[in-house]
Design an enzyme around this catalytic site. Structure first.
Site, PDB file in Angstrom:
ATOM      1  CE  LYS A   1      -4.461  -1.474   1.805  1.00  0.00           C
ATOM      2  NZ  LYS A   1      -5.491  -1.240   2.808  1.00  0.00           N
TER       3      LYS A   1
ATOM      4  CE  LYS B   1      -6.180  -7.493  -2.417  1.00  0.00           C
ATOM      5  NZ  LYS B   1      -5.947  -7.103  -1.037  1.00  0.00           N
TER       6      LYS B   1
ATOM      7  CE  LYS C   1     -13.729  -2.189  -0.137  1.00  0.00           C
ATOM      8  NZ  LYS C   1     -13.595  -1.875   1.298  1.00  0.00           N
TER       9      LYS C   1
HETATM   10  P1  AMP Z   1     -11.352  -4.439   2.810  1.00  0.00           P
HETATM   11  O1  AMP Z   1     -12.168  -3.958   1.689  1.00  0.00           O
HETATM   12  O2  AMP Z   1      -9.883  -4.333   2.549  1.00  0.00           O
HETATM   13  O3  AMP Z   1     -11.759  -3.911   4.129  1.00  0.00           O
HETATM   14  O4  AMP Z   1     -11.627  -6.015   2.884  1.00  0.00           O
HETATM   15  C1  AMP Z   1     -12.779  -6.579   3.475  1.00  0.00           C
HETATM   16  C2  AMP Z   1     -12.682  -8.079   3.465  1.00  0.00           C
HETATM   17  O5  AMP Z   1     -12.680  -8.563   2.104  1.00  0.00           O
HETATM   18  C3  AMP Z   1     -11.385  -8.625   4.089  1.00  0.00           C
HETATM   19  O6  AMP Z   1     -11.692  -9.783   4.856  1.00  0.00           O
HETATM   20  C4  AMP Z   1     -10.532  -8.981   2.911  1.00  0.00           C
HETATM   21  O7  AMP Z   1      -9.617 -10.004   3.192  1.00  0.00           O
HETATM   22  C5  AMP Z   1     -11.563  -9.426   1.893  1.00  0.00           C
HETATM   23  N1  AMP Z   1     -11.107  -9.224   0.501  1.00  0.00           N
HETATM   24  C6  AMP Z   1     -10.766  -8.050  -0.088  1.00  0.00           C
HETATM   25  N2  AMP Z   1     -10.394  -8.246  -1.370  1.00  0.00           N
HETATM   26  C7  AMP Z   1     -10.503  -9.585  -1.601  1.00  0.00           C
HETATM   27  C8  AMP Z   1     -10.271 -10.418  -2.754  1.00  0.00           C
HETATM   28  N3  AMP Z   1      -9.865  -9.914  -3.918  1.00  0.00           N
HETATM   29  N4  AMP Z   1     -10.485 -11.750  -2.616  1.00  0.00           N
HETATM   30  C9  AMP Z   1     -10.915 -12.278  -1.439  1.00  0.00           C
HETATM   31  N5  AMP Z   1     -11.152 -11.558  -0.325  1.00  0.00           N
HETATM   32  C10 AMP Z   1     -10.952 -10.225  -0.398  1.00  0.00           C
END
Ligand code: AMP
Ligand code: TRP
Length: 333
Positions: free
Chosen positions: A114, A198, A201
């Site tokens: 990041k 990956k 967002k």
């Molecule tokens: P965040 O948007 O970073 O707060 O992520 C929220 C949840 O989504 C966390 O448990 C992440 O590990 C999961 N997550 C985010 N991106 C992915 C992805 N591409 N594949 C699987 N899990 C994801």
């Protein structure tokens, strides 16, 4: 054994299929088991580790809350709240940051990703982000944390911090050492445009992800345009080595259909990607469009969402406030 579940999602907009399949779908299943105590947190303090637009942040907090409910989390059987409303999270984070050695944090790969090339410009908050996450989890005596695979290292750090605190202050088992709950297969959903990246967002290309707010037409279009390769779909998983885009689409199909990869290969082996894409768009539309419609409906009722978050924060405060008091006493304040 009933589980004490805690997990968090950042209100940074563009909630996508990776968030759903990697985390939120699992939240719903755990919440459906009436034995479990579930707490789901909109982690807005984590969101501000990178710059956020003030008005957008507020909308995103509501949208993430709406996405939890629209995906099937029952707010009457779980606590849903936003992190900045419960002071104990930031307070606990400070105390834990005084126990955690910098060497442990220096190993965190997500910070390196990041922060990018110019680490000097990354915020201090981004660096200590995993300690705030440890505070979130440990304040609730959490037994299990459902997350996507990218959070595994942060969970290991949380476990190390809990054990070190208990040892340093000679207070065995005061901080409960939590277990991660990570999907066995396809715990990392990849970009529709690059099978090695990956799904995220922050990818500038909206075609790289299926958003939980996408319409049926948008889903169909994105799957149509998803990157594939020029070989047919194989019959066995061994033949998917070095074919990341093929593996990702077959993985998404398997995951959303609740079946293993071999079953999907039985269904599509020998066929073309166009056949898989038609079926994939169909099943994604049938599962994601109702969530998308429900998010839009919920988001128009700001009062309902704000009231729910406030009630959630009061319940969370009662638990975390008590734990932080005990923690202060142990430290010697
Ligand atoms: P965040 O948007 O970073 O707060 O992520 C929220 C949840 O989504 C966390 O448990 C992440 O590990 C999961 N997550 C985010 N991106 C992915 C992805 N591409 N594949 C699987 N899990 C994801
Ligand atoms: N760091 C997690 C992510 O980016 C979000 C998060 C914050 C979290 N606090 C948490 C997840 C506590 C699980 C438990 O996805």
């Amino acid at each position: 054994m009933p589980k004490k579940i805690f997990s968090g999602v950042q209100p940074t907009g563009n909630l996508h299929l990776g968030n759903y399949l990697g985390a939120i779908k699992n939240f719903v299943d755990l919440n459906n088991d009436k034995e479990n105590n579930c707490i789901f947190c909109v982690v807005d303090l984590h969101a501000i580790t990178v710059k956020q637009d003030k008005d957008q942040l507020k909308n995103n907090i509501r949208e993430t809350t709406a996405a939890f409910i629209a995906s099937g989390i029952d707010p009457s059987r779980s606590i849903i709240f936003n992190q900045s409303e419960v002071q104990a999270h930031a307070e606990g984070s400070w105390m834990l940051s005084c126990m955690a050695p910098m060497g442990w944090l220096n190993r965190m790969t997500q910070f390196k990703e990041k922060a990018g090339k110019d680490k000097e410009k990354a915020s201090v908050g981004l660096y200590i982000y995993p300690i705030l996450m440890a505070s979130d989890i440990l304040l609730y005596d959490t037994s299990h944390v459902p997350v996507g695979e990218d959070q595994k290292q942060h969970l290991e750090l949380t476990r190390d911090i809990a054990q070190k605190f208990n040892k340093d202050f000679d207070c065995r088992d005061f901080l409960k050492v939590p277990e991660p709950l990570i999907q066995k297969d396809f715990s990392r959903i990849m970009s529709l445009k690059d099978g090695l990246k990956k799904m995220s967002k922050s990818d500038p290309s909206d075609l790289s992800r299926i958003n939980l707010t996408d319409s049926e037409d948008e889903i169909i279009n994105k799957i149509k345009k998803a990157k594939t390769d020029s070989f047919p779909i194989p019959n066995e998983d061994q033949k998917l080595i070095n074919r990341p885009e093929a593996l990702n689409l077959l993985g998404i199909y398997s995951s959303i259909s609740n079946q293993n990869l071999n079953k999907t290969l039985d269904e599509f082996g020998g066929k073309n990607f166009s056949d898989l894409k038609v079926k994939l768009a169909e099943i994604l539309s049938s599962k994601i469009s109702p969530i998308s419609n429900e998010i839009k409906k919920l988001i128009s009722d700001k009062q309902y969402l704000d009231k729910l978050l406030l009630e959630g924060a009061n319940k969370a405060e009662a638990i975390a406030g008590k734990k932080i008091k005990e923690m202060k006493k142990i430290i010697g304040f």
